[in-house]
Design a protein around this motif. Sequence first.
Motif, PDB file in Angstrom:
ATOM      1  N   LEU A  32      -2.119   5.586  -1.481  1.00 45.08           N
ATOM      2  CA  LEU A  32      -1.153   4.897  -0.618  1.00 45.08           C
ATOM      3  C   LEU A  32       0.275   5.202  -1.042  1.00 45.08           C
ATOM      4  O   LEU A  32       1.139   5.478  -0.202  1.00 45.08           O
ATOM      5  N   GLN A  44       5.163  -1.157   0.953  1.00 48.81           N
ATOM      6  CA  GLN A  44       5.387  -2.432   1.637  1.00 48.81           C
ATOM      7  C   GLN A  44       5.500  -2.241   3.147  1.00 48.81           C
ATOM      8  O   GLN A  44       4.893  -2.977   3.921  1.00 48.81           O
ATOM      9  N   VAL A  47       2.005  -1.327   4.640  1.00 47.07           N
ATOM     10  CA  VAL A  47       1.112  -2.486   4.684  1.00 47.07           C
ATOM     11  C   VAL A  47       1.560  -3.461   5.772  1.00 47.07           C
ATOM     12  O   VAL A  47       0.737  -3.957   6.543  1.00 47.07           O
TER      13      VAL A  47
END
Length: 63
Positions: A32, A44, A47
């Motif tokens: 990720l 961040q 997500v």
Amino acid sequence: MAKPEDSGEGAGAREEKRNTSLRLEGRTLKALKLRAVEEGTSVQKIVERLIEDYLSTGGKGRA
């Protein structure tokens, strides 16, 4: 005191960001982070976008 971050919802629209945490497999987090760098974004933001997409579809799709 930390200032609220922009929610990205247009001019003047601001929503205070809240902290949360999650636990991921090490290899998942590494992948990720690499993808975020490749796309010029942050973990961040990725997500948050995924969660917003999930919520906007009523939670239908992969779990």
